[in-house]
Scaffold this active site. Structure first.
Site, short mmCIF file in Angstrom:
data_model
loop_
_atom_site.label_atom_id
_atom_site.label_comp_id
_atom_site.label_asym_id
_atom_site.label_seq_id
_atom_site.Cartn_x
_atom_site.Cartn_y
_atom_site.Cartn_z
N GLY A 157 0.81 -1.20 0.00
CA GLY A 157 0.00 0.00 0.00
C GLY A 157 0.85 1.25 0.00
O GLY A 157 2.07 1.22 0.25
N CYS A 158 0.22 2.39 -0.25
CA CYS A 158 0.96 3.65 -0.38
C CYS A 158 1.54 4.12 0.95
O CYS A 158 2.74 4.38 1.05
CB CYS A 158 0.08 4.72 -1.01
SG CYS A 158 -1.52 4.96 -0.19
N TYR A 159 0.71 4.22 1.99
CA TYR A 159 1.23 4.60 3.30
C TYR A 159 2.29 3.61 3.80
O TYR A 159 3.36 4.02 4.27
CB TYR A 159 0.10 4.70 4.32
CG TYR A 159 -0.73 5.95 4.28
CD1 TYR A 159 -0.14 7.22 4.35
CD2 TYR A 159 -2.12 5.88 4.21
CE1 TYR A 159 -0.93 8.37 4.34
CE2 TYR A 159 -2.91 7.03 4.21
CZ TYR A 159 -2.31 8.27 4.28
OH TYR A 159 -3.08 9.40 4.29
N ALA A 162 5.78 4.25 2.17
CA ALA A 162 6.50 5.40 2.69
C ALA A 162 7.03 5.15 4.10
O ALA A 162 8.18 5.48 4.42
CB ALA A 162 5.60 6.63 2.67
#
Length: 343
Positions: A157-159, A162
């Site tokens: 996922g994106c979060y 990061a």
């Protein structure tokens, strides 16, 4: 199954090509030196229409027909690799059909990210029906990948991308205090909510707000990656694309700056898509790119790590294609700089 197209490229399909991440994939694949965009699909309820009608900037550039998907289409689909930019439950249902036909599947949803099926009702709101595939799928946080990629690949996922890229170097180096619970605050642009219109994600309505306290579905994914509990608070910001994550940890007594620097350099010194920067990252510097920018500051035993990515690229489409490049033996960055133009 590997059936090269007449161009000598591997045939690729994108399911969910009408959405933001799917559109990024469609464009990158159409310009890729080794993959050919052979099929583009949207949800079953949509009428067939050219990609350039959905995204008019691509008129006369990418006019592939975006067809409505129905499950019986899996029987006649002639593709080597399929990218799923679909809702979680839809991806879970479609994946077995594609695997049965011998296609490699790169799933951008959360359907196969978590190894514990008991977490799905709590964080995703449904019972997982293909728990055997949870164990088969390999999670493709590429910079920390330690095994070959199988037929089913689960794209992070994106979060979690990061946050995990920010903290894994110091955690794996054993520099973080054993009782430390990382505190992560991360802000995403409105494109992270998808293309479907909603009042709460209307650009005119969004200011800056926190949401999903303690229950966001990316929390268990981050905890699975880091191997410890976290306090994760996502925020929605008034910008189109990008994620800025600020992660705070307590280091073990006596850890000095040289050790921290060495942890990051050892982790990412040879990784082409992670940039260790000397300033606090800005989402404007990564928007439209497949990079993750990372910066850290230390004050005694306190360490703050700031990371920035484009949520649609390094946080989704570009990472999926990065993994596909590795699986098929291509250069890791092949085709990753040909995404959807941004403003």
């Amino acid at each position: 199954m590997t059936t090269l197209s007449v161009s000598g490229k591997l045939k690729a399909a994108v399911l969910g090509a009408a959405g933001y991440s799917g559109a990024e994939l469609a464009v990158m694949l159409s310009r890729h030196p080794h993959f050919e965009l052979s099929y583009a699909f949207a949800s079953a309820g949509r009428a067939a229409e050219p990609f350039s009608k959905l995204y008019p900037r691509y008129q006369s550039v990418l006019d592939i027909q975006v067809e409505p998907w129905t499950d019986d289409r899996a029987e006649t689909l002639d593709a080597d690799v399929v990218f799923l930019a679909l809702p979680h439950e839809v991806s879970e249902a479609v994946t077995p059909l594609l695997l049965a036909k011998g296609m490699a599947v790169f799933d951008l949803s959360g359907a196969f990210r978590l190894k514990d099926p008991a977490l799905y009702p709590k964080y995703y709101g449904y019972e997982h029906l293909h728990t055997d595939l949870l164990q088969q799928a390999v999670y493709s946080l590429v910079e920390w990948l330690d095994q070959p990629l199988p037929q089913l690949v689960s794209v992070p996922g994106c979060y979690p991308t990061a946050c995990s890229l920010a903290l894994l170097p110091v955690l794996r180096a054993g520099l973080v205090a054993d009782d430390c619970i990382p505190v992560i605050n991360a802000t995403s642009g409105v494109s992270g909510a998808g293309r479907k219109a909603a009042l709460t994600t209307s650009f005119c309505e969004v200011g800056l707000n926190a949401y999903g306290f303690f229950k966001h579905r990316h929390r268990p994914e981050i905890e699975q990656n880091l191997g410890r509990k976290v306090v994760f608070t996502p925020h929605l910001g008034n910008f189109k694309r990008g994620i800025l994550a600020t992660s705070v940890v307590t280091l073990k007594p006596g850890v000095h700056a040289e050790q921290v620097k060495a942890a990051f350099e050892n982790a990412y010194g040879t990784k082409p898509l992670v940039r260790l920067v000397s300033h606090s990252p800005n989402v404007a510097d990564v928007a439209g790119t497949p990079y993750c920018d990372i910066h850290w500051q230390q004050d005694g035993e306190q360490l703050v790590v700031v990371s920035a990515i484009d949520n649609l690229l390094k946080g989704a489409a570009a990472q999926a294609l990065q993994a596909a490049n590795l699986k098929f033996g291509f250069a890791e960055t092949a085709g990753l700089f040909a995404g959807v133009p941004h403003e």
